[in-house]
Write a protein that holds these residues in place. Structure first.
Motif, PDB file in Angstrom:
ATOM      1  N   TYR A   1       3.894  -3.797  -5.554  1.00 53.73           N
ATOM      2  CA  TYR A   1       2.897  -3.135  -4.814  1.00 53.73           C
ATOM      3  C   TYR A   1       1.626  -3.823  -4.691  1.00 53.73           C
ATOM      4  CZ  TYR A   1       6.123   0.665  -3.682  1.00 53.73           C
ATOM      5  OH  TYR A   1       6.916   1.494  -3.356  1.00 53.73           O
ATOM      6  N   GLN A   2       1.383  -4.476  -5.606  1.00 57.73           N
ATOM      7  CA  GLN A   2      -0.006  -5.234  -5.571  1.00 57.73           C
ATOM      8  C   GLN A   2      -0.060  -6.527  -4.369  1.00 57.73           C
ATOM      9  OE1 GLN A   2      -0.304  -7.272  -9.468  1.00 57.73           O
ATOM     10  NE2 GLN A   2      -1.071  -5.370 -10.369  1.00 57.73           N
ATOM     11  N   ARG A   3       0.965  -6.958  -4.075  1.00 57.31           N
ATOM     12  CA  ARG A   3       1.048  -7.845  -2.995  1.00 57.31           C
ATOM     13  C   ARG A   3       1.518  -7.154  -1.780  1.00 57.31           C
ATOM     14  NH1 ARG A   3       2.082 -10.109  -7.704  1.00 57.31           N
ATOM     15  NH2 ARG A   3       1.948 -12.348  -7.780  1.00 57.31           N
ATOM     16  N   TYR A   4       2.164  -6.085  -1.715  1.00 53.38           N
ATOM     17  CA  TYR A   4       2.206  -5.489  -0.472  1.00 53.38           C
ATOM     18  C   TYR A   4       1.060  -4.748  -0.041  1.00 53.38           C
ATOM     19  CZ  TYR A   4       4.153  -1.899   2.742  1.00 53.38           C
ATOM     20  OH  TYR A   4       4.333  -0.777   3.731  1.00 53.38           O
ATOM     21  N   TYR A   5       0.170  -4.174  -1.163  1.00 49.81           N
ATOM     22  CA  TYR A   5      -1.112  -3.575  -0.977  1.00 49.81           C
ATOM     23  C   TYR A   5      -1.888  -4.634  -0.129  1.00 49.81           C
ATOM     24  CZ  TYR A   5      -5.324  -0.640  -1.654  1.00 49.81           C
ATOM     25  OH  TYR A   5      -6.439   0.207  -1.491  1.00 49.81           O
ATOM     26  N   GLU A   6      -2.067  -5.794  -0.429  1.00 48.30           N
ATOM     27  CA  GLU A   6      -2.715  -6.974  -0.075  1.00 48.30           C
ATOM     28  C   GLU A   6      -2.576  -7.024   1.629  1.00 48.30           C
ATOM     29  OE1 GLU A   6      -2.251 -10.862  -1.470  1.00 48.30           O
ATOM     30  OE2 GLU A   6      -2.481 -10.116  -3.712  1.00 48.30           O
ATOM     31  N   VAL A   7      -1.208  -6.864   2.044  1.00 48.15           N
ATOM     32  CA  VAL A   7      -0.869  -7.012   3.215  1.00 48.15           C
ATOM     33  C   VAL A   7      -1.360  -5.477   4.057  1.00 48.15           C
ATOM     34  CG1 VAL A   7       1.147  -7.186   4.827  1.00 48.15           C
ATOM     35  CG2 VAL A   7       1.003  -8.546   2.936  1.00 48.15           C
ATOM     36  N   VAL A   8      -1.090  -4.249   3.444  1.00 49.10           N
ATOM     37  CA  VAL A   8      -1.324  -3.125   4.079  1.00 49.10           C
ATOM     38  C   VAL A   8      -2.946  -3.252   4.589  1.00 49.10           C
ATOM     39  CG1 VAL A   8      -1.477  -0.652   3.471  1.00 49.10           C
ATOM     40  CG2 VAL A   8       0.339  -1.932   2.958  1.00 49.10           C
ATOM     41  N   LYS A   9      -3.828  -3.743   3.680  1.00 53.22           N
ATOM     42  CA  LYS A   9      -5.273  -3.576   3.969  1.00 53.22           C
ATOM     43  C   LYS A   9      -5.609  -4.562   5.205  1.00 53.22           C
ATOM     44  CE  LYS A   9      -6.505  -4.659  -0.373  1.00 53.22           C
ATOM     45  NZ  LYS A   9      -7.429  -4.851  -1.700  1.00 53.22           N
ATOM     46  N   GLN A  10      -4.822  -5.554   5.151  1.00 49.31           N
ATOM     47  CA  GLN A  10      -4.956  -6.507   6.356  1.00 49.31           C
ATOM     48  C   GLN A  10      -4.592  -5.694   7.504  1.00 49.31           C
ATOM     49  OE1 GLN A  10      -2.624 -10.056   4.839  1.00 49.31           O
ATOM     50  NE2 GLN A  10      -4.239 -11.218   5.750  1.00 49.31           N
ATOM     51  N   ILE A  11      -3.337  -5.044   7.570  1.00 50.67           N
ATOM     52  CA  ILE A  11      -2.957  -4.191   8.674  1.00 50.67           C
ATOM     53  C   ILE A  11      -4.137  -3.218   8.965  1.00 50.67           C
ATOM     54  CG2 ILE A  11      -1.378  -2.743   9.502  1.00 50.67           C
ATOM     55  CD1 ILE A  11       0.743  -4.402   7.933  1.00 50.67           C
ATOM     56  N   ASN A  12      -4.716  -2.742   8.125  1.00 52.13           N
ATOM     57  CA  ASN A  12      -5.776  -1.584   8.162  1.00 52.13           C
ATOM     58  C   ASN A  12      -5.051  -0.385   8.900  1.00 52.13           C
ATOM     59  OD1 ASN A  12      -8.426  -0.731   7.736  1.00 52.13           O
ATOM     60  ND2 ASN A  12      -9.107  -1.201  10.012  1.00 52.13           N
ATOM     61  N   ASP A  13      -4.077   0.122   8.422  1.00 51.53           N
ATOM     62  CA  ASP A  13      -3.728   1.335   8.739  1.00 51.53           C
ATOM     63  C   ASP A  13      -3.903   2.468   7.616  1.00 51.53           C
ATOM     64  OD1 ASP A  13      -1.692   3.628   9.060  1.00 51.53           O
ATOM     65  OD2 ASP A  13      -0.200   2.588  10.015  1.00 51.53           O
ATOM     66  N   PRO A  14      -4.775   3.263   7.717  1.00 47.85           N
ATOM     67  CA  PRO A  14      -5.135   4.471   6.836  1.00 47.85           C
ATOM     68  C   PRO A  14      -4.102   5.134   6.052  1.00 47.85           C
ATOM     69  CG  PRO A  14      -6.555   4.404   8.663  1.00 47.85           C
ATOM     70  CD  PRO A  14      -5.418   3.587   9.205  1.00 47.85           C
ATOM     71  N   LYS A  15      -3.301   5.586   6.912  1.00 40.16           N
ATOM     72  CA  LYS A  15      -2.006   6.157   6.634  1.00 40.16           C
ATOM     73  C   LYS A  15      -1.097   5.550   5.538  1.00 40.16           C
ATOM     74  CE  LYS A  15       2.017   9.127   7.816  1.00 40.16           C
ATOM     75  NZ  LYS A  15       2.706   9.814   8.975  1.00 40.16           N
ATOM     76  N   LEU A  16      -1.016   4.325   5.799  1.00 37.59           N
ATOM     77  CA  LEU A  16      -0.043   3.364   5.058  1.00 37.59           C
ATOM     78  C   LEU A  16      -1.151   2.783   3.698  1.00 37.59           C
ATOM     79  CD1 LEU A  16       2.759   1.871   5.153  1.00 37.59           C
ATOM     80  CD2 LEU A  16       1.666   0.070   6.193  1.00 37.59           C
TER      81      LEU A  16
END
Length: 398
Positions: A217-232
């Motif tokens: 999840y640490q790595r997935y979180y890096e990508v999620v922040k790049q996508i910048n989807d608040p819900k995700l």
């Protein structure tokens, strides 16, 4: 006239074979012609089922595999039943894994991609029967050579159970450390590739040990922040809290001690346990909106008779004046009291619950927002909806 008789006889013979079940008593290949020197379409593992399409011709049958590939196998490998005395000839090049590993008991391969759609037919437009995750084992008895061909990942001709995916999406079980290394080596700006790989890492982590969830999840979180989807982002932060709790999971005896005095508060009345009298039940909730008998082959409930209320489901033995709580919908009237220090009502958020009690629960990627807490002979199943505690069900072991 003789020709007509011959055709009728041939049709009847083929029909007879199609109605019988034939299994392969050894590893073999599906050849394009009745010759072991010819090209072949795919590999069979011992135990695979086939449909016979012709009578034996010089020691060969024309057959259909469970993905509808048609070709030839040697007659000696087809049998109407398998036998413990079968002499299995192993094909060293056969990619199908045999049973006996830590993941699956029969012939199998593993899902290589995230969110794999298993379809009802070998057609990309057919009905989706199931979503599978990276690292899931799937039953495979026949695998084609062509990577773009379809595979039956339930090893069954029955349309009710058959499921299909493309060959390129299944193989040897992915290695978690290798996927982590591949992700870390990607260019930070390759967002699409990082998202695809991080999704696989998360799914494989869920199919491994809880300890792998945090780095996933640490790595997935890096990508999620790049996508910048608040819900995700919010959802991932909650899953990171869940991963942290699961990594420090309590021992079974600690969890059982935690739930030993569990009870409910129903309309302000504490049940003192998971049981109450039928008289007390009716006095508190009135006559049930519905009564029904449920099938209980395991005998796990107090009675087959269930009372259904708008916010309560109860197994009732009317003759013995007993009632056993099965499911409670948490609302302004009902609370779940795990112990005197742990009272859960409909104001409890999912994230707060995870942060405080994540070390006591079990969770699964396949049932998001559903958590279980074990007891001695059963478990509580807690369901959250829209971020709040929705229901608590007591699931008894068969």
């Amino acid at each position: 006239m003789k020709k007509i008789y011959f055709l009728i006889a041939l049709f009847c013979t083929v029909l007879l074979h199609s109605q019988e079940r034939y299994f392969l008593n050894s590893d073999t290949r599906l050849y394009t012609s009745p010759n072991t020197s010819s090209a072949f379409l795919g590999y069979f593992r011992y135990g695979a089922e086939v449909r016979l399409l012709s009578e034996s011709q010089n020691g060969w049958y024309k057959v259909q595999a469970d993905n509808f590939n048609e070709g030839y196998i040697q007659e000696k490998f087809a049998a109407t039943r398998l036998n413990a005395k079968d002499v299995k000839i192993k094909d060293a090049e056969n990619p199908i894994l045999e049973g006996g590993d830590a993941y699956y008991g029969g012939n199998h391969l593993f899902v290589l991609v995230a969110g794999l759609k298993a379809r009802a037919l070998p057609d990309k437009n057919s009905k989706i029967k199931e979503i599978l995750f990276t690292g899931d084992p799937v039953a495979v008895d026949y695998v084609p050579v062509n990577e773009d061909d379809w595979v039956n990942i339930n090893g069954n001709f029955d349309e009710e159970y058959a499921r299909y995916t493309l060959r390129k999406f299944i193989g040897l079980r992915p290695n978690f450390e290798t996927l982590i290394k591949d992700f870390d080596n990607l260019d930070v700006n390759a967002v699409s590739e990082r998202k695809t790989l991080s999704e696989r890492i998360v799914e494989l982590a869920w199919n491994s040990e809880y300890s792998k969830l945090e780095p996933a999840y640490q790595r997935y979180y890096e990508v999620v922040k790049q996508i910048n989807d608040p819900k995700l982002i919010a959802e991932t932060e909650m899953n990171m809290a869940l991963a942290k709790g699961l990594a420090k999971h309590k021992l079974p005896e600690q969890i059982i001690a935690f739930t030993k005095k569990a009870e409910f508060s129903l309309k302000g009345t504490k049940t003192k346990s998971l049981y109450l009298s039928q008289t007390e039940l009716v006095k508190t909730f009135g006559k049930p909106a519905k009564k029904a008998n449920v099938g209980d082959e395991c005998g796990i409930y107090l009675s087959d008779l269930f009372y259904y209320y708008p916010d309560l489901e109860v197994s009732v033995d009317e003759k013995k004046n007993q009632a056993e709580i099965v499911k409670v919908y948490i609302n302004e009237n009902n609370k779940f009291i795990i112990n005197p220090n742990t009272i859960l009502d409909n104001s409890v958020s999912e994230k707060a619950f995870i942060e405080k009690y994540g070390t006591y629960i079990e969770a699964s990627l396949k049932s998001p927002h559903n958590y279980s807490i074990i007891m001695e002979d059963s478990q509580f199943r807690l369901v959250f909806k829209d971020g709040k505690l929705f229901s608590v069900e007591i699931f008894f072991y068969c």
